[in-house]
Design a protein around this motif. Structure first.
Motif, PDB file in Angstrom:
ATOM      1  N   GLN A 149       0.870  -1.195   0.000  1.00 46.73           N
ATOM      2  CA  GLN A 149       0.000   0.000   0.000  1.00 46.73           C
ATOM      3  C   GLN A 149       0.897   1.233   0.000  1.00 46.73           C
ATOM      4  O   GLN A 149       1.920   1.264   0.699  1.00 46.73           O
ATOM      5  N   THR A 150       0.530   2.227  -0.754  1.00 45.05           N
ATOM      6  CA  THR A 150       1.369   3.410  -0.880  1.00 45.05           C
ATOM      7  C   THR A 150       0.563   4.695  -0.699  1.00 45.05           C
ATOM      8  O   THR A 150      -0.630   4.723  -1.016  1.00 45.05           O
ATOM      9  N   ALA A 151       1.236   5.719  -0.204  1.00 44.15           N
ATOM     10  CA  ALA A 151       0.621   7.045  -0.186  1.00 44.15           C
ATOM     11  C   ALA A 151       0.441   7.521  -1.624  1.00 44.15           C
ATOM     12  O   ALA A 151       1.048   6.974  -2.552  1.00 44.15           O
ATOM     13  N   THR A 190      -9.495   9.457  -6.660  1.00 42.83           N
ATOM     14  CA  THR A 190      -9.279   8.179  -7.365  1.00 42.83           C
ATOM     15  C   THR A 190      -8.368   8.351  -8.584  1.00 42.83           C
ATOM     16  O   THR A 190      -7.532   7.493  -8.856  1.00 42.83           O
ATOM     17  N   ARG A 191      -8.523   9.460  -9.309  1.00 41.44           N
ATOM     18  CA  ARG A 191      -7.690   9.647 -10.513  1.00 41.44           C
ATOM     19  C   ARG A 191      -6.205   9.765 -10.139  1.00 41.44           C
ATOM     20  O   ARG A 191      -5.342   9.202 -10.816  1.00 41.44           O
ATOM     21  N   ALA A 192      -5.930  10.463  -9.043  1.00 44.95           N
ATOM     22  CA  ALA A 192      -4.533  10.590  -8.603  1.00 44.95           C
ATOM     23  C   ALA A 192      -3.972   9.217  -8.206  1.00 44.95           C
ATOM     24  O   ALA A 192      -2.830   8.863  -8.528  1.00 44.95           O
ATOM     25  N   TYR A 193      -4.791   8.426  -7.533  1.00 39.26           N
ATOM     26  CA  TYR A 193      -4.408   7.063  -7.123  1.00 39.26           C
ATOM     27  C   TYR A 193      -4.121   6.192  -8.354  1.00 39.26           C
ATOM     28  O   TYR A 193      -3.100   5.506  -8.421  1.00 39.26           O
ATOM     29  N   LEU A 194      -5.017   6.240  -9.336  1.00 37.16           N
ATOM     30  CA  LEU A 194      -4.852   5.398 -10.532  1.00 37.16           C
ATOM     31  C   LEU A 194      -3.614   5.801 -11.337  1.00 37.16           C
ATOM     32  O   LEU A 194      -2.955   4.946 -11.922  1.00 37.16           O
ATOM     33  N   PRO A 224     -16.544   0.292 -11.330  1.00 36.81           N
ATOM     34  CA  PRO A 224     -16.155  -0.921 -12.071  1.00 36.81           C
ATOM     35  C   PRO A 224     -15.174  -0.629 -13.216  1.00 36.81           C
ATOM     36  O   PRO A 224     -14.198  -1.365 -13.388  1.00 36.81           O
ATOM     37  N   ILE A 225     -15.394   0.426 -13.964  1.00 38.21           N
ATOM     38  CA  ILE A 225     -14.519   0.669 -15.128  1.00 38.21           C
ATOM     39  C   ILE A 225     -13.138   1.139 -14.668  1.00 38.21           C
ATOM     40  O   ILE A 225     -12.126   0.810 -15.293  1.00 38.21           O
ATOM     41  N   GLN A 226     -13.086   1.877 -13.562  1.00 39.66           N
ATOM     42  CA  GLN A 226     -11.774   2.267 -13.010  1.00 39.66           C
ATOM     43  C   GLN A 226     -11.014   1.030 -12.523  1.00 39.66           C
ATOM     44  O   GLN A 226      -9.805   0.894 -12.734  1.00 39.66           O
ATOM     45  N   ALA A 227     -11.736   0.132 -11.872  1.00 41.73           N
ATOM     46  CA  ALA A 227     -11.112  -1.102 -11.368  1.00 41.73           C
ATOM     47  C   ALA A 227     -10.612  -1.966 -12.522  1.00 41.73           C
ATOM     48  O   ALA A 227      -9.531  -2.564 -12.442  1.00 41.73           O
ATOM     49  N   ALA A 228     -11.396  -2.013 -13.607  1.00 44.37           N
ATOM     50  CA  ALA A 228     -11.000  -2.797 -14.782  1.00 44.37           C
ATOM     51  C   ALA A 228      -9.694  -2.245 -15.352  1.00 44.37           C
ATOM     52  O   ALA A 228      -8.769  -2.993 -15.691  1.00 44.37           O
ATOM     53  N   LYS A 229      -9.592  -0.920 -15.425  1.00 40.35           N
ATOM     54  CA  LYS A 229      -8.399  -0.256 -15.960  1.00 40.35           C
ATOM     55  C   LYS A 229      -7.189  -0.558 -15.073  1.00 40.35           C
ATOM     56  O   LYS A 229      -6.121  -0.912 -15.558  1.00 40.35           O
ATOM     57  N   LEU A 230      -7.398  -0.455 -13.757  1.00 32.64           N
ATOM     58  CA  LEU A 230      -6.285  -0.713 -12.834  1.00 32.64           C
ATOM     59  C   LEU A 230      -5.824  -2.172 -12.940  1.00 32.64           C
ATOM     60  O   LEU A 230      -4.628  -2.454 -13.017  1.00 32.64           O
ATOM     61  N   GLY A 231      -6.788  -3.090 -12.943  1.00 35.36           N
ATOM     62  CA  GLY A 231      -6.447  -4.512 -13.047  1.00 35.36           C
ATOM     63  C   GLY A 231      -5.584  -4.777 -14.275  1.00 35.36           C
ATOM     64  O   GLY A 231      -4.582  -5.498 -14.210  1.00 35.36           O
ATOM     65  N   LYS A 232      -5.982  -4.169 -15.404  1.00 36.90           N
ATOM     66  CA  LYS A 232      -5.239  -4.334 -16.661  1.00 36.90           C
ATOM     67  C   LYS A 232      -3.829  -3.763 -16.550  1.00 36.90           C
ATOM     68  O   LYS A 232      -2.851  -4.379 -16.950  1.00 36.90           O
TER      69      LYS A 232
END
Ligand code: EZ4
Ligand code: CO
Length: 409
Positions: A149-151, A190-194, A224-232
């Motif tokens: 986990q990261t800041a 969320t965008r900064a995290y991604l 869901p679509i953000q999670a899909a992008k991150l997973g990829k």
């Protein structure tokens, strides 16, 4: 073996814990964990006012019957308070039955299916060098799998990131529940995290090499679509799992995530029954079941969920933060050792005061946990020591987006 006494013990050594202690007419005692972080007293009342009086005079051997009685006779079934209360009764009865048999609980669950239980620890850092130090420190302690986990730049406090550097010799002490009269407010973007996370995994995977299993917890924050992008985007770093990528109550969300990524998915730490997993397991939308024995109706319900999951090659990843007491941890370890579809066990280490209240016989050696071979679940509670630490009001934090909107924490 008639239940004669049902006591609810509240103690706050390093944090709040709720424990149910049952005593039978033959003098056997059983313990069950009923800790629900930040809502502890609701379960205390549920147990004291509504469950304990019903247990007196019942046959302690009838575990399944007692479970069904408590679940169905309440009429208002499911939910974290109800299921934590039922879990505490269930685990206490398994503890008693195993003590009566003179065996460690895992023997009653079918015996050991493995020699030890792979555990993962929690590394975190405010920047990459601090994170790499934390990972190195966990490996020194023997951990063979590590959550990362990261800041996030621009975000003040992020779930899972310890405020102090995790230097050698110090135990990891990230504990999200803060003692105080109201929850801490944290911020989130969320965008900064991604944008930030994939680069961190690039550096970490580069530093630790290909072998070490790495995990990550999204803590319900993505769509869901953000999670899909991150997973990829995380696929090149070969995660063991991506946990709670979307808010857990919407099972359908995982369908969309699954269509886009081969990153393994884990979910369920806030789930309470097999019904929360129905779509997820039947449609093979996840890879790991994250429930805690403590919050999911105990050994009896968890065994059913995991047997259902096994038909689909879905494995266990039982929740094991420090808000699960040593009693809840021990119960999980007996199940982990016995089931065939074991995956991994979360293991944050309890603090010194907690270990004084709860005497444990489980061990952690070379990265593997073992529940030990004492009859029962192998945990005792020192009531005098517990009495030194009265309950303290504590809340989990919550999140607001930059514009002030409340967000999933
Ligand atoms: O935030 O148990 O994977 N572990 C977690 C935990 C939860 C806490 C909440 O009480 O997400 O740290
Ligand atoms: Co989690």
């Amino acid at each position: 073996m008639i239940i004669e006494k049902a006591e609810v013990i509240v103690t706050s050594p390093d944090r709040n814990f709720v424990t149910l202690k049952l005593t039978t007419d033959d003098g056997l005692t059983g313990l069950g964990d009923a800790t629900l972080n930040g809502r502890e007293l609701a379960v205390v009342s549920y147990l004291k006012d509504h469950v304990a009086p019903l247990l007196i005079g019942k046959d302690a051997h009838r575990i399944e019957d007692t479970w069904q009685f408590l679940y169905r006779s309440a009429y208002w079934r499911r939910g974290p308070v109800t299921m934590a209360a039922i879990a505490a009764v269930d685990v206490a009865l398994w503890d008693i039955k195993a003590k009566a048999a003179g065996m460690p609980l895992y023997q009653l669950l079918g015996g050991a299916s493995r020699n030890g239980i792979l555990a993962y620890g929690h590394a975190s850092g405010r920047d990459v060098p601090e994170l790499l130090d934390s990972i190195a420190h966990h490996r020194e302690q023997g951990y063979r799998a590590i959550r990362v986990q990261t800041a996030v730049p621009g975000v003040k406090a992020v779930y899972g990131v310890a405020a102090q550097p995790q230097t050698s010799g110090k135990r990891y002490d990230y504990e999200p529940a803060g003692r105080g009269a109201s929850p801490m407010e944290e911020d989130w973007d969320t965008r900064a995290y991604l944008r930030h996370l994939p680069g961190v995994f690039e550096e970490v995977r580069g530093a630790v090499g290909p072998e070490l299993p790495l995990l990550h917890d999204g803590h319900h924050r993505m769509t869901p679509i953000q999670a899909a992008k991150l997973g990829k985007e995380l696929e090149p770093y070969d995660l063991f799992w991506l946990e709670d990528c979307t808010p857990a109550e919407n099972q359908e969300a995982l369908r969309l995530v699954r269509q886009h990524t081969t990153t393994p998915l884990a979910i369920g730490e806030i789930f309470n029954t097999v019904w929360d997993y129905q779509t997820l397991i039947r449609e093979q939308l996840i890879d790991y079941v994250r429930s805690a024995v403590t919050h999911t109706g105990g050994i009896t319900q968890m065994k059913k969920i995991l047997d259902f999951a096994a038909q689909y090659q879905i494995k266990s990843g039982i929740h094991g933060p420090t808000d699960i007491s040593p009693v809840g941890m021990a119960a999980a370890l007996h199940l982990d050792l016995a089931i065939h579809n074991f995956g991994i066990q979360e293991y944050m280490q309890h603090g010194e005061l907690t270990n004084r209240v709860f005497q444990q016989s489980f061990t952690f050696e070379d990265g593997l946990l073992h529940p030990g071979d004492k009859p029962g679940i192998g945990v005792d509670l020192d009531v005098d020591e517990a009495g030194k630490y009265p309950y303290q009001t504590a809340y989990l934090p919550y999140n607001r987006l930059l514009d002030g909107t409340v967000h999933d924490w």
